[in-house]
Design an enzyme around this catalytic site. Structure first.
Site, PDB file in Angstrom:
ATOM      1  NE  ARG A 127       1.359   3.824   4.148  1.00 41.91           N
ATOM      2  CZ  ARG A 127       0.102   4.250   4.330  1.00 41.91           C
ATOM      3  NH1 ARG A 127      -0.786   4.158   3.359  1.00 41.91           N
ATOM      4  NH2 ARG A 127      -0.262   4.792   5.474  1.00 41.91           N
TER       5      ARG A 127
ATOM      6  CD  GLU B 272       1.639   8.241  -1.637  1.00 44.16           C
ATOM      7  OE1 GLU B 272       1.208   9.022  -0.762  1.00 44.16           O
ATOM      8  OE2 GLU B 272       1.273   7.068  -1.746  1.00 44.16           O
TER       9      GLU B 272
ATOM     10  CG  HIS C 254      -2.383   8.270  -0.054  1.00 46.86           C
ATOM     11  ND1 HIS C 254      -1.132   7.957   0.420  1.00 46.86           N
ATOM     12  CD2 HIS C 254      -3.249   7.576   0.744  1.00 46.86           C
ATOM     13  CE1 HIS C 254      -1.220   7.134   1.447  1.00 46.86           C
ATOM     14  NE2 HIS C 254      -2.505   6.885   1.665  1.00 46.86           N
TER      15      HIS C 254
END
Ligand code: DGY
Length: 322
Positions: free
Chosen positions: A241, A270, A288
């Site tokens: 993360r 993000e 991602h």
């Protein structure tokens, strides 16, 4: 009998959406737009189950005081985007999708390691821009990955899958940090040494790969001081993360070459990626993609379906986290 009302926040693989529609009264997100906070609030106040994912921030404010949703079935293994305590306090069950994305996420961590060490992103950009002048002994020299030391932060399923690939495919030595002691049976097939601290791993490893959960407890676990413990030939890989790494401190470490490079699949804000990272050559940036294979994304959907089926049949969902 009325069917449970489900709201799905993003597009999912077509076959999974079809199965959801056969079994439930489902509202899909045909144009795949990210829900605004207001849309999320309205959804939680009007459905029996919200089928959410990592791009949805579900905090106490969005949950409201009396949501009608009784289940948040997360499409993904990580759930730091959901305020678990607030969900628990409102009697909401939360589920995730472990196992099914382990292999593909591990594959992507290895991809990033190879890409950054062998300068694959830079090389691709050079070829595409037409500026490659041909083979020469001193051209775009990278770093060998085989035989080096891999340090893992967190030793869950994905970390172990990375370690297996690294050790058996690339002959790498494995060191790791995990909050609790990892039993020898869990490490079957691996020759790996558990370190007593994150610092020890950072000082030892040529490649450091992050595999801890996100959230408040691990926010900026990799900070300026810890980055300074990595050597100038070491690489940082993050498929966990974004918030685990202090992105501003990482930009400085990469810019000043106090570490050799980084491979990142996740970012602090993000889909925004800091300008500092975008300007650097010694970092590989992916959007991602850890679980982004056809097989895995369908598998994740099926896993959500199992959880939703169990919940509405009055059984404990297999992947209940709260
Ligand atoms: C996960 O499953 O946590 C992936 O990062 C996608 O959310």
């Amino acid at each position: 009998m009325t069917r449970p009302r489900l709201i799905v926040t993003r597009r999912w693989p077509a076959e999974v959406e079809r199965m959801l529609a056969e079994r439930f009264d489902v509202r899909l997100n045909a144009d795949d737009h990210p829900f605004t906070r207001d849309e999320m609030r309205t959804a939680l106040a009007s459905c029996d189950a919200l089928l959410a994912t990592v791009s949805d921030r579900i905090d106490a404010d969005v949950l409201g005081t009396a949501p009608s949703a009784k289940l948040i079935a997360n499409y993904g293994v990580g759930y730091s985007h959901i305020d678990i305590d607030a969900a628990r306090a409102r009697g909401i069950t939360v589920t995730n999708t472990p196992d099914v994305l382990t292999d593909c996420t591990a594959d992507l961590a290895i991809t990033l390691m190879l890409m950054v060490a062998r300068r694959a992103g830079e090389g691709e950009r050079e070829v595409r821009s037409g500026s490659w002048t041909g083979w020469r002994p001193t051209h775009m020299i990278g770093t060998r990955m085989s035989g080096k030391t891999l340090g893992l932060i967190g030793m869950g399923r994905i970390a172990r899958a990375v370690a297996m690939r690294a050790q058996h495919g690339f002959g790498m030595k494995i060191v790791f940090f995990n909050r609790s002691r990892v039993a020898a049976e869990t490490l079957a097939g691996l020759d790996a040494r558990q370190c007593d601290s994150v610092e020890e791993v950072l000082a030892d490893a040529d490649f450091v790969s992050l595999h801890c959960p996100g959230g408040a407890a691990t926010r900026h676990l990799i900070n300026r001081e810890r980055l300074a413990l990595m050597g100038p030939d070491a690489f940082l890989i993050n498929t966990a993360r974004g918030e685990v790494v202090d992105e501003a401190a990482l930009v400085d470490a990469l810019r000043n070459r106090t570490i050799a490079g980084a491979g990142l699949d996740v970012f602090e804000a993000e889909p925004k990626v800091s300008e500092g990272l975008l300007a650097l050559e010694n970092v590989v940036l992916l959007p991602h993609l850890g679980s982004a294979t056809r097989e895995t994304r369908v598998g994740m959907g099926m896993r959500v379906l199992d959880n939703v089926d169990a919940f509405f049949a009055g059984r404990t969902p297999p992947d209940r986290v709260v």
